[in-house]
Design a protein around this motif. Structure first.
Motif, PDB file in Angstrom:
ATOM      1  N   GLN A 158      38.785  42.701  34.214  1.00  0.00           N
ATOM      2  CA  GLN A 158      37.759  42.799  35.488  1.00  0.00           C
ATOM      3  C   GLN A 158      36.864  41.010  35.567  1.00  0.00           C
ATOM      4  OE1 GLN A 158      36.096  46.483  34.575  1.00  0.00           O
ATOM      5  NE2 GLN A 158      37.463  47.196  36.291  1.00  0.00           N
ATOM      6  N   SER A 159      37.301  40.538  34.006  1.00  0.00           N
ATOM      7  CA  SER A 159      35.863  39.843  33.490  1.00  0.00           C
ATOM      8  C   SER A 159      36.771  38.672  33.821  1.00  0.00           C
ATOM      9  CB  SER A 159      35.753  40.157  31.905  1.00  0.00           C
ATOM     10  OG  SER A 159      36.794  39.894  31.316  1.00  0.00           O
ATOM     11  N   ALA A 160      37.963  38.506  33.954  1.00  0.00           N
ATOM     12  CA  ALA A 160      38.855  37.094  34.233  1.00  0.00           C
ATOM     13  C   ALA A 160      37.884  36.600  35.545  1.00  0.00           C
ATOM     14  CB  ALA A 160      40.052  37.175  34.336  1.00  0.00           C
ATOM     15  N   ARG A 161      37.451  35.015  35.374  1.00  0.00           N
ATOM     16  CA  ARG A 161      36.809  34.590  36.611  1.00  0.00           C
ATOM     17  C   ARG A 161      37.941  33.499  36.806  1.00  0.00           C
ATOM     18  NH1 ARG A 161      35.225  38.590  37.249  1.00  0.00           N
ATOM     19  NH2 ARG A 161      32.998  39.306  37.453  1.00  0.00           N
ATOM     20  N   ASN A 162      38.955  32.695  36.463  1.00  0.00           N
ATOM     21  CA  ASN A 162      39.387  31.460  36.286  1.00  0.00           C
ATOM     22  C   ASN A 162      41.259  31.652  36.244  1.00  0.00           C
ATOM     23  OD1 ASN A 162      40.455  28.869  36.569  1.00  0.00           O
ATOM     24  ND2 ASN A 162      40.492  28.039  34.692  1.00  0.00           N
ATOM     25  N   PRO A 163      41.630  32.257  37.331  1.00  0.00           N
ATOM     26  CA  PRO A 163      41.156  32.675  39.225  1.00  0.00           C
ATOM     27  C   PRO A 163      40.004  34.682  38.547  1.00  0.00           C
ATOM     28  CG  PRO A 163      43.546  32.910  38.897  1.00  0.00           C
ATOM     29  CD  PRO A 163      42.642  32.295  37.357  1.00  0.00           C
ATOM     30  N   ASP A 174      40.105  29.030  49.182  1.00  0.00           N
ATOM     31  CA  ASP A 174      39.199  30.079  48.733  1.00  0.00           C
ATOM     32  C   ASP A 174      39.581  30.668  47.176  1.00  0.00           C
ATOM     33  OD1 ASP A 174      37.485  31.943  48.422  1.00  0.00           O
ATOM     34  OD2 ASP A 174      37.698  33.085  49.925  1.00  0.00           O
ATOM     35  N   ALA A 175      38.878  29.709  46.315  1.00  0.00           N
ATOM     36  CA  ALA A 175      38.913  30.061  44.852  1.00  0.00           C
ATOM     37  C   ALA A 175      38.941  31.001  44.602  1.00  0.00           C
ATOM     38  CB  ALA A 175      39.115  29.374  44.471  1.00  0.00           C
ATOM     39  N   GLY A 176      38.714  32.309  45.406  1.00  0.00           N
ATOM     40  CA  GLY A 176      37.639  33.699  45.020  1.00  0.00           C
ATOM     41  C   GLY A 176      38.828  34.301  45.827  1.00  0.00           C
TER      42      GLY A 176
END
Length: 776
Positions: free
Chosen positions: A677-682, A732-734
């Protein structure tokens, strides 16, 4: 087109004519009076002659420097600046200019007039094959002296060596572009080779090699030409005289060698093989009106009339069977060559072979003639007296004693062994010793029937009292010369070994009683079992199967050996313990064989780790080995979850918090939900990544950052899509569910490519629906 070496390539080349260039002469006038000099007027260069038509555009004033570096001198570099194709071939060392020097005018002379030819080529001596790689043979040889027949422009470099560059395709592309596969200059267009047809769908052979192409490829259409015989020879030509009544598989009988060359195998196809005589007949001899429906294959079906009118002998009256082949051979040229194999019905040997047919087949009657001896020889049987067959009850199967090959009835032999074997004393006795009163029928074959008196009066031992069986042959052999040579095989009932072999019969068979003597140890040795105290067999609950520990071959009971491994294997610490350590108070029966039965207290008191709290199973041998010297040597096989990578370096408590082992999750996300859940990349959650972490992350990796993603939805590992950044498609990177094709595929080109394509629209989802693999 490759041109050849300059030397020798152009035979009879014109030697260079010295280039006459305009010479500009400048000279000074004599000095003027008073020492003053005056500049003489400069001469204007004069053109030594008109340029050829190819260079006529350079005739204008001021163009000399395009070719001349100075009056009277040219440079190859200036020529090649215009003649770029020649410059490229010189650089590549190809063609007739591959060894050209720095002076083009040595071969190509200008200022010789408008109609002058700058290419001093002698077609008669030019080796076209060696210099160009294209030999002029066959029909091409006819135009060898006229270059313009093939080279329609001034440049010789524009022609290609393929046929289609000069010759129109009469087949309109239906046979491909490789004309040389069928045509050659030597044979001409009309004599095309059909060798290519051998490797195609329909190899040409036999008569097909002589047929014009148009006979099969009608109206010049090649595609779709039928390859089955039936389609050409029946649908198109109606060649089948039987009108397909024999089927449509023409190739089963006919070959391209010609229609008359037939390989019809009547036996293999119909199941009815034709003999030589029938093979000479026409089909309609048997198949009336060319009807080929399955019918009877019996001889009589066609030859019934021959059967009924035959008189020698009269087949119908004699009752001969309708199976003509029993006597007549299909390979014979006439019915008269018949031969009857009498052996198939009754073999004729001995006197039978010398008798005429009517001796047995009276009044020309063949049907119903008996084949057993007695039916014809019953009178001989009834009057036989030595011995009297009827009184003796001899069977009427005469062949049991009389052989058909014997010349007389007196040569009979009886094989007594087939009924009762005569050996020993029996072989020396006369027939009447057993067959009294001339009676043979009913004579008993078992021993006791004749020797009952001998059995009853025997006293050593008393057979009756001992209950010996009446199957005398059990001990007495018919081959023995006396009853006293009897031998009893005691091992067939009870094996005598060890102490038993030394005992007298009465030791076991008390009071001369043999019947009912027990064959197991305990009934005789019960007293020994009950009084044994080391250990006490009865108290210990030992089984009464004494042979489990005691061997009959041992000289004493004290040599007993117990195979503990057959009940519980003694290894490790168990092998060093006294029996009483496990079998307390001398009790053996009911001793548990599983670990926890004895080690329950050890299980419950274990604290490192706490077995009870952790929910460890009570199958101790899962971790503890019986061969270990101590409980501390336990090994746990973490087989239900492989410990690799970072997991292999963690302490147990890292995953099994508070000493709890039962219920620990085995999926990645069960422990790593927060990391997901905390992963951001991606951003895993926004991108909709699955929670099956192992799809990208390997357990053997040393870090999360070593993840590898298998892009299964669209191929990006090879081709034009390989090597692009994710953002090229995923704008869209998200949210990686959103993608576009139009970063690379602009609308103008995409619309042009899909022009006229039904259902096309400029939309990324539409692109993916048609090109899921990225290919056009």
């Amino acid at each position: 087109m490759e041109w050849a070496r300059e030397r020798g390539a152009i035979g009879g080349r014109l030697r260079a004519v010295a280039l006459v260039a305009a010479v500009c002469v400048s000279f000074a006038a004599p000095a003027a009076a008073g020492g003053a000099r005056q500049r003489a007027p400069q001469q204007v260069p004069q053109m030594p002659g008109p340029l050829s038509r190819a260079h006529s555009s350079l005739m204008a004033a001021g163009q000399c420097a395009r070719c001349h570096i100075e009056p009277g001198k040219t440079a190859a570099s200036l020529c090649l600046a215009c003649h770029k194709p020649i410059a490229d071939r010189i650089t590549a060392k190809k063609g007739v200019h591959r060894e050209a020097g720095d002076e083009c005018s040595g071969c190509h002379t200008e200022h010789q007039g408008v109609e002058a030819d700058l290419r001093p080529l002698d077609p008669a001596s030019f080796d076209h094959a060696a210099e160009t790689g294209f030999p002029l043979v066959g029909a091409h040889k006819k135009v060898a002296g006229t270059c313009s027949s093939c080279h329609k422009t001034r440049s010789f470099l524009g022609n290609r060596p393929d046929c289609a560059s000069c010759h129109a395709d009469a087949h309109q592309g239906a046979l491909g572009t490789n004309c040389a596969s069928c045509h050659s200059p030597e044979s001409g267009w009309s004599n095309a080779s059909r060798a290519f047809h051998k490797a195609g769908l329909f190899p040409l052979e036999g008569k097909h090699l002589q047929v014009r192409c148009a006979s099969c490829h009608q109206n010049g259409v090649v595609k779709g030409t039928p390859t089955r015989c039936y389609d050409c020879h029946w649908v198109r030509r109606k060649d089948d005289r039987y009108q397909t009544r024999l089927g449509s598989q023409c190739e089963n009988c006919h070959s391209p060698a010609g229609w008359p060359v037939v390989r019809w195998n009547h036996g293999a196809i119909t199941g009815v093989a034709l003999n030589p005589q029938h093979r000479l007949m026409g089909c309609d001899s048997c198949h009336d009106k060319l009807e080929f429906r399955p019918g009877s294959v019996q001889c009589a079906t066609c030859h019934r009339g021959d059967y009924q009118r035959t008189q020698t002998p009269n087949h119908a009256a004699a009752g001969f069977p309708l199976q003509c082949e029993l006597c007549h051979q299909p390979s014979s040229s006439t019915f008269r060559a018949a031969r009857f194999v009498h052996t198939a019905s009754y073999p004729l040997v001995g006197p039978h072979a010398t008798q005429p047919c009517v001796a047995c087949h009276r009044n020309n009657a063949y049907r119903g003639t008996p084949t057993d001896c007695y039916s014809c020889h019953s009178d001989d049987y009834q009057r036989a007296q030595s011995p009297n067959h009827a009184a003796a009850g001899f069977p009427t199967a005469c062949e049991a004693c009389h052989r058909q090959s014997d010349p007389s009835f007196k040569g009979a032999t009886f094989n007594h062994s087939a009924t009762y074997q005569l050996v020993g004393l029996h072989a020396t006795q006369s027939c009447t010793s057993c067959h009294r009163g001339g009676v043979y029928r009913g004579t008993p074959r078992e021993c006791v029937a004749c020797h009952r008196t001998d059995y009853d009066r025997t006293t050593s031992p008393n057979h009756t009292a001992a209950g010996f069986p009446m199957a005398c042959e059990t001990c007495h052999s018919p081959a023995s010369s006396s009853f006293k040579g009897a031998g009893f095989n005691h091992n067939s009932y009870f094996q005598l070994v060890g102490v038993h072999a030394t005992q007298a019969c009465a030791a076991c068979h008390a009071n001369n009683v043999y019947r009912g003597t027990p064959r197991v140890c305990y009934p005789c040795h019960r007293t020994d079992y009950e009084r044994t105290t080391n250990p006490n067999h009865a108290a210990a609950g030992f089984p009464t199967a004494c042979e489990s520990c005691h061997s009959p071959a041992s000289p004493s009971f004290r040599g007993a050996g117990f195979n503990h491994n057959s009940v519980f294997q003694l290894v490790g610490v168990h092998a060093t313990q006294a029996c009483a350590a496990c079998h307390r108070n001398g009790v053996y029966k009911g001793t548990p064989r599983d670990c926890v039965g004895c080690h329950q207290a050890d299980y419950q008191s274990a604290r490192n780790p706490n077995h009870v709290v952790a929910g460890f199973p009570t199958t101790c041998d899962s971790c503890h080995r019986a061969t270990d010297a101590s409980f501390r040597g336990a090994t746990f096989n973490h087989s239900f979850y492989a410990l690799v990578g970072v997991h292999a370096t963690q302490p147990c408590a890292a995953c099994h918090g508070s000493g709890v082992y039962r219920g620990t999750p085995r999926t990645c996300v069960g422990c790593h939900q927060a990391d997901y859940q905390s992963a951001r990349n991606p951003n895993h959650v926004a991108a909709g990544f699955p929670t099956t972490c192992e799809s990208c992350h390997r357990q053997t990796d040393a870090s999360w950052s070593q993840a590898v993603f298998n892009h299964t939805w669209f191929p990006i590992s090879s081709g034009r899509h390989a090597g692009n950044a994710c953002s090229a498609c995923h704008t869209d990177a998200g949210n990686f569910k959103v993608f576009t094709c139009f970063t690379c595929h602009d609308r103008a080109r995409t619309d042009s490519i899909h022009s006229g394509r039904a259902g096309y629209r400029y939309d990324s989802q539409a692109c993916y629906s048609c090109h899921p693999q990225g290919r056009s």
